[in-house]
Write a protein that holds these residues in place. Structure first.
Motif, PDB file in Angstrom:
ATOM      1  N   UNK A 120      42.752 -92.866-100.164  1.00  0.00           N
ATOM      2  CA  UNK A 120      41.956 -92.879 -98.952  1.00  0.00           C
ATOM      3  C   UNK A 120      40.464 -92.934 -99.216  1.00  0.00           C
ATOM      4  N   UNK A 121      40.019 -92.213-100.276  1.00  0.00           N
ATOM      5  CA  UNK A 121      38.611 -92.195-100.665  1.00  0.00           C
ATOM      6  C   UNK A 121      38.516 -92.269-102.179  1.00  0.00           C
ATOM      7  N   UNK A 122      37.473 -92.929-102.664  1.00  0.00           N
ATOM      8  CA  UNK A 122      37.340 -93.122-104.113  1.00  0.00           C
ATOM      9  C   UNK A 122      35.875 -93.134-104.516  1.00  0.00           C
ATOM     10  N   UNK A 123      35.626 -92.778-105.767  1.00  0.00           N
ATOM     11  CA  UNK A 123      34.329 -92.979-106.402  1.00  0.00           C
ATOM     12  C   UNK A 123      34.402 -94.327-107.131  1.00  0.00           C
ATOM     13  N   UNK A 124      33.630 -95.297-106.689  1.00  0.00           N
ATOM     14  CA  UNK A 124      33.656 -96.620-107.306  1.00  0.00           C
ATOM     15  C   UNK A 124      32.687 -96.660-108.482  1.00  0.00           C
ATOM     16  N   UNK A 125      33.199 -97.044-109.632  1.00  0.00           N
ATOM     17  CA  UNK A 125      32.393 -97.180-110.853  1.00  0.00           C
ATOM     18  C   UNK A 125      32.437 -98.649-111.234  1.00  0.00           C
ATOM     19  N   UNK A 126      31.278 -99.300-111.297  1.00  0.00           N
ATOM     20  CA  UNK A 126      31.297-100.753-111.441  1.00  0.00           C
ATOM     21  C   UNK A 126      30.047-101.250-112.141  1.00  0.00           C
ATOM     22  N   UNK A 127      30.160-102.450-112.706  1.00  0.00           N
ATOM     23  CA  UNK A 127      29.026-103.080-113.367  1.00  0.00           C
ATOM     24  C   UNK A 127      28.911-104.537-112.955  1.00  0.00           C
ATOM     25  N   UNK A 128      27.694-105.067-112.941  1.00  0.00           N
ATOM     26  CA  UNK A 128      27.406-106.476-112.733  1.00  0.00           C
ATOM     27  C   UNK A 128      28.067-106.988-111.444  1.00  0.00           C
ATOM     28  N   UNK A 129      28.914-108.020-111.546  1.00  0.00           N
ATOM     29  CA  UNK A 129      29.577-108.572-110.358  1.00  0.00           C
ATOM     30  C   UNK A 129      30.417-107.510-109.658  1.00  0.00           C
ATOM     31  N   UNK A 130      31.072-106.670-110.440  1.00  0.00           N
ATOM     32  CA  UNK A 130      31.842-105.581-109.850  1.00  0.00           C
ATOM     33  C   UNK A 130      30.976-104.621-109.061  1.00  0.00           C
ATOM     34  N   UNK A 131      29.717-104.449-109.505  1.00  0.00           N
ATOM     35  CA  UNK A 131      28.795-103.602-108.770  1.00  0.00           C
ATOM     36  C   UNK A 131      28.467-104.178-107.403  1.00  0.00           C
ATOM     37  N   UNK A 153      24.037-103.459-111.406  1.00  0.00           N
ATOM     38  CA  UNK A 153      24.860-104.199-110.438  1.00  0.00           C
ATOM     39  C   UNK A 153      24.207-105.492-109.984  1.00  0.00           C
ATOM     40  N   UNK A 154      25.026-106.452-109.569  1.00  0.00           N
ATOM     41  CA  UNK A 154      24.539-107.690-108.996  1.00  0.00           C
ATOM     42  C   UNK A 154      24.169-107.504-107.537  1.00  0.00           C
ATOM     43  N   UNK A 155      23.547-108.544-106.970  1.00  0.00           N
ATOM     44  CA  UNK A 155      23.229-108.544-105.554  1.00  0.00           C
ATOM     45  C   UNK A 155      21.781-108.245-105.215  1.00  0.00           C
ATOM     46  N   UNK A 156      20.950-107.978-106.240  1.00  0.00           N
ATOM     47  CA  UNK A 156      19.541-107.686-105.982  1.00  0.00           C
ATOM     48  C   UNK A 156      18.709-108.910-106.342  1.00  0.00           C
ATOM     49  N   UNK A 157      18.768-109.912-105.477  1.00  0.00           N
ATOM     50  CA  UNK A 157      18.121-111.188-105.721  1.00  0.00           C
ATOM     51  C   UNK A 157      19.128-112.227-106.161  1.00  0.00           C
ATOM     52  N   UNK A 158      18.693-113.485-106.121  1.00  0.00           N
ATOM     53  CA  UNK A 158      19.569-114.582-106.521  1.00  0.00           C
ATOM     54  C   UNK A 158      19.760-114.598-108.037  1.00  0.00           C
ATOM     55  N   UNK A 159      20.909-115.117-108.464  1.00  0.00           N
ATOM     56  CA  UNK A 159      21.149-115.293-109.898  1.00  0.00           C
ATOM     57  C   UNK A 159      20.156-116.338-110.410  1.00  0.00           C
ATOM     58  N   UNK A 160      19.343-115.956-111.372  1.00  0.00           N
ATOM     59  CA  UNK A 160      18.230-116.801-111.809  1.00  0.00           C
ATOM     60  C   UNK A 160      18.628-117.726-112.955  1.00  0.00           C
ATOM     61  N   UNK A 161      17.879-118.813-113.145  1.00  0.00           N
ATOM     62  CA  UNK A 161      18.102-119.676-114.316  1.00  0.00           C
ATOM     63  C   UNK A 161      17.983-118.896-115.632  1.00  0.00           C
ATOM     64  N   UNK A 162      17.108-117.891-115.654  1.00  0.00           N
ATOM     65  CA  UNK A 162      16.946-117.071-116.858  1.00  0.00           C
ATOM     66  C   UNK A 162      18.260-116.360-117.200  1.00  0.00           C
ATOM     67  N   UNK A 163      18.911-115.814-116.183  1.00  0.00           N
ATOM     68  CA  UNK A 163      20.161-115.099-116.431  1.00  0.00           C
ATOM     69  C   UNK A 163      21.256-116.066-116.879  1.00  0.00           C
ATOM     70  N   UNK A 164      21.330-117.210-116.234  1.00  0.00           N
ATOM     71  CA  UNK A 164      22.338-118.202-116.620  1.00  0.00           C
ATOM     72  C   UNK A 164      22.108-118.672-118.052  1.00  0.00           C
ATOM     73  N   UNK A 165      20.841-118.894-118.426  1.00  0.00           N
ATOM     74  CA  UNK A 165      20.524-119.308-119.796  1.00  0.00           C
ATOM     75  C   UNK A 165      20.932-118.231-120.786  1.00  0.00           C
ATOM     76  N   UNK A 166      20.703-116.968-120.426  1.00  0.00           N
ATOM     77  CA  UNK A 166      21.108-115.864-121.305  1.00  0.00           C
ATOM     78  C   UNK A 166      22.630-115.839-121.479  1.00  0.00           C
ATOM     79  N   UNK A 167      23.358-116.024-120.394  1.00  0.00           N
ATOM     80  CA  UNK A 167      24.819-116.044-120.471  1.00  0.00           C
ATOM     81  C   UNK A 167      25.302-117.178-121.374  1.00  0.00           C
ATOM     82  N   UNK A 168      24.705-118.350-121.231  1.00  0.00           N
ATOM     83  CA  UNK A 168      25.091-119.498-122.064  1.00  0.00           C
ATOM     84  C   UNK A 168      24.779-119.216-123.530  1.00  0.00           C
TER      85      UNK A 168
END
Length: 289
Positions: A120-131, A153-168
């Motif tokens: 019924x109720x939970x403590x959500x623990x999450x990172x990045x997209x899960x956040x 966590x994600x969602x604080x601004x648009x996913x930037x080219x810098x982040x995509x370049x880092x992932x690649x």
């Protein structure tokens, strides 16, 4: 929108050969796994711990199965029940059958999973997209969220080219020889590259077509709607955003939130000092009940 799936049977077999080996070696043997049917597909969950308190529900980041929490689960389960979830549409044992086209649909999926488990109720623990998913759920279904513990966590601004370049760059580095990979972990600020257990699984995830929507940015009004006690741990060198700006926004718009910046971390904050971070998450949940 298409659904996430393995590219072919060979890619699926390669992934699970590695995944099953790591589960045997890294995941607690006391864990009990089961599958939950939802309108978006079959979701694999892993339950540990005992007690009557609201459980920790763990949501991984993009491209990662619940196994990414292996260094946390035993420590968290020592304090209260833990439910680690493999989201649909991510590489892992869950099977997506319907696209998820919005944050509200992500929340609906999570609600179906937890309802089926009798939570019924939970403590959500999450990172990045899960956040981002956890925050969307706290907006849509606040009565079900006892607390939030979010790591970069994600969602604080648009996913930037810098982040995509880092992932690649990190993805390409994962295929380099071990000494090169270890050497580049520092400049790239990604400790995963030094994790020789994780690397085979990281490489195996490239055999999966992940087709989720990008996280839509939260407005000030969205954040003001989140009333659950919230712990936010940000990487001081996060590749996703300016941690100090995000900390200021959260402090101004989320009166029930506590924000801490981990100075040496990037977006890999969840993988740095799991023992200390797990203790911080447990202490925060205990203080909130």
């Amino acid at each position: 929108m298409p659904i996430g799936e393995f590219r072919n049977d060979q890619a699926r077999t390669r992934f699970f050969d590695v995944y099953d080996d790591l589960v045997t070696r890294l995941w607690p043997s006391t864990s009990v796994s089961s599958d939950v049917d939802t309108s978006f597909g079959t979701t694999r969950v892993h339950r540990l711990g005992s007690g009557e308190q609201a459980p920790f529900v763990l949501l991984p980041g993009s491209g990662g199965p619940s196994l990414m929490w292996h260094a946390y689960v035993a420590r968290l389960a020592a304090s209260r029940p833990v439910i680690a979830i493999d989201p649909v549409g991510e590489p892992g044992p869950s099977v997506q059958t319907r696209a998820i086209d919005s944050g509200d649909e992500w929340s609906a999926w999570l609600d179906e999973v937890l309802t089926a488990l009798g939570v019924g109720r939970a403590h959500l623990v999450a990172t990045s997209y899960g956040g981002w998913v956890a925050l969307r759920h706290a907006m849509r279904s606040p009565q079900t969220v006892a607390g939030l513990a979010l790591l970069d966590p994600g969602g604080f601004g648009k996913v930037s080219p810098k982040f995509i370049a880092w992932m690649i760059a990190c993805g390409l580095t994962s295929f380099t020889p071990r000494p090169v990979r270890h050497a580049l972990a520092g400049p790239l600020r990604n400790v995963t590259l030094r994790d020789d257990d994780a690397m085979p699984l990281v490489k195996a995830t490239f055999g999966f077509r992940r087709r989720h929507i990008l996280p839509t940015p939260f407005t000030d009004g969205d954040l003001e709607r989140i009333t659950a006690p919230t712990l936010v741990l940000l990487g001081g060198h996060s590749q996703l955003y300016d941690a100090r700006q995000v900390a200021a926004t959260i402090t101004a718009r989320m009166p029930h939130a506590v924000v801490e910046i981990i100075p040496e971390a990037g977006h890999d904050v969840v993988l740095r000092n799991p023992e200390g971070l797990a203790a911080r998450i447990v202490a925060f949940a205990e203080a909130e009940g």
